[in-house]
Design a protein around this motif. Structure first.
Motif, PDB file in Angstrom:
ATOM      1  N   MET A  54       0.819  -1.205   0.000  1.00  0.00           N
ATOM      2  CA  MET A  54       0.000   0.000   0.000  1.00  0.00           C
ATOM      3  C   MET A  54       0.859   1.264   0.000  1.00  0.00           C
ATOM      4  N   GLU A  55       2.025   1.184   0.617  1.00  0.00           N
ATOM      5  CA  GLU A  55       2.951   2.326   0.582  1.00  0.00           C
ATOM      6  C   GLU A  55       3.430   2.550  -0.855  1.00  0.00           C
ATOM      7  N   LEU A  56       3.712   1.472  -1.550  1.00  0.00           N
ATOM      8  CA  LEU A  56       4.142   1.568  -2.949  1.00  0.00           C
ATOM      9  C   LEU A  56       3.012   2.074  -3.844  1.00  0.00           C
ATOM     10  N   MET A  57       1.776   1.734  -3.498  1.00  0.00           N
ATOM     11  CA  MET A  57       0.628   2.242  -4.265  1.00  0.00           C
ATOM     12  C   MET A  57       0.557   3.761  -4.183  1.00  0.00           C
ATOM     13  N   ILE A  58       0.950   4.304  -3.045  1.00  0.00           N
ATOM     14  CA  ILE A  58       0.942   5.760  -2.883  1.00  0.00           C
ATOM     15  C   ILE A  58       2.120   6.390  -3.628  1.00  0.00           C
ATOM     16  N   PRO A  61       1.729   4.631  -8.013  1.00  0.00           N
ATOM     17  CA  PRO A  61       0.496   3.945  -8.412  1.00  0.00           C
ATOM     18  C   PRO A  61       0.589   3.301  -9.791  1.00  0.00           C
ATOM     19  N   SER A  62       1.500   3.765 -10.620  1.00  0.00           N
ATOM     20  CA  SER A  62       1.666   3.190 -11.964  1.00  0.00           C
ATOM     21  C   SER A  62       2.138   1.742 -11.900  1.00  0.00           C
ATOM     22  N   PHE A  63       2.798   1.350 -10.814  1.00  0.00           N
ATOM     23  CA  PHE A  63       3.244  -0.037 -10.670  1.00  0.00           C
ATOM     24  C   PHE A  63       2.065  -1.009 -10.717  1.00  0.00           C
ATOM     25  N   ALA A  64       0.929  -0.567 -10.195  1.00  0.00           N
ATOM     26  CA  ALA A  64      -0.233  -1.458 -10.078  1.00  0.00           C
ATOM     27  C   ALA A  64      -0.786  -1.868 -11.441  1.00  0.00           C
ATOM     28  N   LYS A  65      -0.519  -1.062 -12.486  1.00  0.00           N
ATOM     29  CA  LYS A  65      -1.045  -1.366 -13.815  1.00  0.00           C
ATOM     30  C   LYS A  65       0.029  -1.903 -14.760  1.00  0.00           C
ATOM     31  N   LYS A  66       1.201  -2.099 -14.234  1.00  0.00           N
ATOM     32  CA  LYS A  66       2.311  -2.561 -15.064  1.00  0.00           C
ATOM     33  C   LYS A  66       2.323  -4.091 -15.113  1.00  0.00           C
ATOM     34  N   LEU A  67       2.543  -4.645 -16.323  1.00  0.00           N
ATOM     35  CA  LEU A  67       2.665  -6.084 -16.482  1.00  0.00           C
ATOM     36  C   LEU A  67       4.121  -6.505 -16.292  1.00  0.00           C
ATOM     37  N   ASN A  68       4.317  -7.630 -15.622  1.00  0.00           N
ATOM     38  CA  ASN A  68       5.674  -8.165 -15.524  1.00  0.00           C
ATOM     39  C   ASN A  68       6.002  -8.983 -16.779  1.00  0.00           C
TER      40      ASN A  68
END
Length: 268
Positions: A54-58, A61-68
């Motif tokens: 959740m800290e990384l989401m703040i 937030p672009s990480f949450a939509k990135k595909l590995n």
């Protein structure tokens, strides 16, 4: 991913993350510039490190939509690794994450229908109702996938939600979900019939707007598909399909031929 950042993600320590940022303020940005990468949010999500995730989401937030590199988002990984609590926190932060298409066009909602989790499936649909219309590259909705994966409880949840949707927009429910055909022309009812799955067929037939006689690309209705099981066909299932208005489209000799194809693995 930078080894130092990977260690922080594996530890789940928010303090360690900020200590690293003090030494290298650009370390998260360096990750973000790559189009496909296993980010620290992917790692935290797959291992259930909620506070760090959740800290990384703040922070990013672009990480949450990135595909590995495997075509998966952090939410896909949370579902795949049965990190339900973390998955719920991610979608509370951003409901649109439920609809992100990964490898094969599969969304996190599709993955829940495949893996099985009634509570998580319900929450995903509640925060993002439109996700129920999404289809994979094979044209499969969550309804198709629940049937294929033999997820009976999840199928009941989806059926109940479609009944609620129909009160507001019947055409969306019927065309985009309930009677949606995959790339081979099969509806969820076709697939349930092919699988000789009495419970799934019975659940689907409870939907009044279900078209019992849509033909797939082989010209088969659900009743044809059921009869392709030959002597193993569930006669109770045949009876309820016929009683609900289901008809055959193919001659019996053709259906027997299709059954032979199924037996030799050539139908699908």
């Amino acid at each position: 991913m930078d080894p130092k950042l990977l260690r922080v993600a594996q530890s789940g320590s928010v303090n360690a993350l900020y200590s690293l940022l003090q030494k290298d303020p650009c370390i998260l940005q360096n990750v973000d510039v790559l189009p496909f990468i296993h980010t620290p949010l992917h790692e935290a999500s797959s291992t259930g490190k909620i506070d760090l995730a959740m800290e990384l989401m703040i922070l990013k937030p672009s990480f949450a939509k990135k595909l590995n590199e495997d075509g998966l988002t952090p939410l896909h990984l949370a579902v795949e690794n049965h990190q339900a609590e973390l998955a719920l926190e991610l979608v509370k932060f951003d409901p649109s994450l439920v609809r992100i298409r990964g490898r094969g066009g599969m969304t996190p909602l599709h993955l829940v229908a495949k893996e099985g989790d009634v509570e998580l499936l319900t929450e995903f649909i509640l925060v993002c109702p439109e996700s129920i219309t999404d289809a994979t590259l094979n044209g499969e909705t969550a309804l198709h996938i629940a049937v294929i994966s033999d997820r009976y409880e999840e199928l009941k949840v989806l059926r109940g939600w479609m009944q609620r949707m129909r009160k507001g927009d019947a055409s969306t429910t019927e065309i985009q979900v309930l009677n949606k055909r995959d790339r081979k022309g099969n509806t969820a009812l076709h697939l349930a019939a092919y699988n000789n799955n009495h419970q799934a067929v019975k659940q689907l037939l409870k939907c009044m707007s279900l078209n019992r006689n849509i033909q797939n690309k082989r010209g088969m209705t659900a009743l044809d598909a059921l009869r392709a099981n030959g002597p193993q066909m569930n006669t109770e299932t045949e009876s309820i399909i016929k009683t609900s208005g289901g008809n055959i489209a193919l001659r019996e000799w053709h259906v027997i031929g299709v059954a032979c194809q199924m037996e030799h693995g050539t139908l699908f």
